[in-house]
Design a protein around this motif. Structure first.
Motif, short mmCIF file in Angstrom:
data_model
loop_
_atom_site.label_atom_id
_atom_site.label_comp_id
_atom_site.label_asym_id
_atom_site.label_seq_id
_atom_site.Cartn_x
_atom_site.Cartn_y
_atom_site.Cartn_z
N GLN A 1 0.82 -1.21 0.00
CA GLN A 1 0.00 0.00 0.00
C GLN A 1 0.86 1.26 0.00
O GLN A 1 0.55 2.24 -0.70
CB GLN A 1 -0.92 0.01 1.24
N VAL A 2 1.94 1.24 0.76
CA VAL A 2 2.83 2.41 0.82
C VAL A 2 3.50 2.63 -0.52
O VAL A 2 3.64 3.77 -1.00
CB VAL A 2 3.89 2.23 1.93
N ALA A 3 3.88 1.56 -1.19
CA ALA A 3 4.49 1.68 -2.52
C ALA A 3 3.50 2.27 -3.51
O ALA A 3 3.89 3.07 -4.40
CB ALA A 3 4.97 0.31 -2.99
N GLN A 4 2.24 1.91 -3.40
CA GLN A 4 1.22 2.48 -4.29
C GLN A 4 1.08 3.98 -4.07
O GLN A 4 0.81 4.74 -5.00
CB GLN A 4 -0.12 1.79 -4.06
N ALA A 5 1.27 4.40 -2.81
CA ALA A 5 1.14 5.83 -2.49
C ALA A 5 2.22 6.65 -3.17
O ALA A 5 2.07 7.88 -3.35
CB ALA A 5 1.18 6.03 -0.98
N ALA A 6 3.31 6.00 -3.53
CA ALA A 6 4.40 6.72 -4.18
C ALA A 6 4.11 7.00 -5.65
O ALA A 6 4.81 7.81 -6.28
CB ALA A 6 5.70 5.91 -4.06
N GLN A 7 3.08 6.34 -6.22
CA GLN A 7 2.75 6.56 -7.62
C GLN A 7 2.11 7.94 -7.80
O GLN A 7 1.32 8.39 -6.96
CB GLN A 7 1.77 5.49 -8.12
N PRO A 8 2.44 8.64 -8.89
CA PRO A 8 1.82 9.95 -9.14
C PRO A 8 0.30 9.83 -9.21
O PRO A 8 -0.24 8.91 -9.84
CB PRO A 8 2.41 10.36 -10.49
N GLY A 9 -0.38 10.72 -8.57
CA GLY A 9 -1.84 10.73 -8.61
C GLY A 9 -2.49 9.73 -7.69
O GLY A 9 -3.72 9.53 -7.76
N ALA A 10 -1.74 9.09 -6.83
CA ALA A 10 -2.32 8.10 -5.92
C ALA A 10 -3.25 8.77 -4.93
O ALA A 10 -3.03 9.90 -4.49
CB ALA A 10 -1.21 7.37 -5.18
N ASP A 11 -4.33 8.06 -4.59
CA ASP A 11 -5.32 8.58 -3.63
C ASP A 11 -4.82 8.22 -2.22
O ASP A 11 -5.13 7.16 -1.68
CB ASP A 11 -6.68 7.95 -3.89
#
Length: 303
Positions: free
Chosen positions: A94-104
């Motif tokens: 989940q934390v890695a996904q937050a690093a993606q541009p535009g992540a909610d």
């Protein structure tokens, strides 16, 4: 010499019959009880040794039960740590996904909060027989492993298998060894991280910036390393406990066989002896009857 006052033949026959009846009573007792030594009166030394061995068997039986419980306690703790590692891996995802541009990050923060609750639930649920090896309620645990009986001046003692406990979440028990907020999941800070992470209280702030994301990921790696180390300790302890449990059962069986060899009756031998003694008893009665008839022969001298 013929005498009406003393019948030596009858006395001899009676003594032989009494001996046979005593042996017959002993054999019948063996058959009814299944024991050749059922009391100290039968054989004081053998009976005493058997009582000591039976006492040891009682202690070993208790230790065997204790080891079974200890194995279950360790199994629960191992499962809890393994599940915690799995949750931390989900947190990293989940934390890695937050690093993606535009992540909610708001939704990710909500998911992280749910995973934090899951970690707390795992630790709270990792309780078996009143013991929790993950909540910081004790710094170490000693599992009874064997019994050393007294010899000479040495006193009897119980030997243990020890585990140095680690708290996933501190503050457990009435007098916690690890304070709340000091557990592996609560104060994780890897080398190079700017701040520690409390994985039991994650929120959107833990993924609110690139720095926060990097710290959370690094700290998660440290948590996984610490949990893996603790899982290895638990696993090694459980292996020792299980091996000792198997040995104690084998030892207890051997003691049982030893007691049996000392006091159990050989039923094949006893049944054969019983038949022989019953025959001897019948012959003894007949012999006594014949001896008693000798006195009647004296009357013929006066006819």
């Amino acid at each position: 010499m013929a005498s009406i006052l003393t019948n030596s033949s009858a006395i001899t026959a009676l003594q032989s019959l009494r001996s046979t009846q005593q042996n017959l009573a002993t054999t019948q007792k063996e058959i009814s009880t299944g024991l050749k030594v059922s009391s100290a009166a039968d054989n004081a030394s053998t009976w005493g040794n058997a009582q000591t061995m039976q006492s040891d068997r009682g202690v070993l039986s208790t230790i065997s039960d204790s080891l079974s419980v200890s194995s279950s306690v360790l199994n629960v703790a191992s499962a809890a740590v393994t599940n915690a590692i799995s949750v931390i891996n989900n947190i990293k995802t989940q934390v890695a996904q937050a690093a993606q541009p535009g992540a909610d990050t708001s939704k990710i923060g909500t998911t992280l909060a749910g995973l934090s609750d899951q970690l707390s639930s795992i630790v709270t649920s990792a309780n078996f027989n009143g013991l929790n090896l993950t909540d910081g309620s004790a710094s170490s645990y000693s599992f009874i492993a064997s019994y050393s009986e007294s010899h000479g001046t040495a006193a009897s003692s119980l030997n243990t298998i020890d585990l140095a406990a680690s708290a996933l979440i501190g503050g457990g028990g009435t007098s916690p060894a690890v304070a709340a907020g000091s557990g592996i999941l609560e104060a994780a800070q890897a080398t190079g991280s700017s701040a520690a992470t409390d994985f039991t209280a994650l929120s959107e702030t833990d993924v609110g910036s690139a720095t926060a994301i990097a710290d959370t990921l690094s700290n998660a790696d440290k948590v996984i390393a610490d949990l893996t180390t603790y899982a290895a300790k638990i696993g090694a302890t459980q292996t020792s406990v299980d091996a000792q449990g198997a040995f104690i059962k084998t030892l207890n069986d051997s003691l049982g066989e030893g007691v049996g060899s000392l006091i159990d009756a050989d039923m094949n031998e006893a049944s054969t002896r019983l038949q022989a003694l019953q025959t001897q008893q019948q012959l003894g009665v007949q012999s006594l009857s014949i001896a008693n008839q000798n006195s009647q022969q004296i009357l013929r001298l006066f006819q």
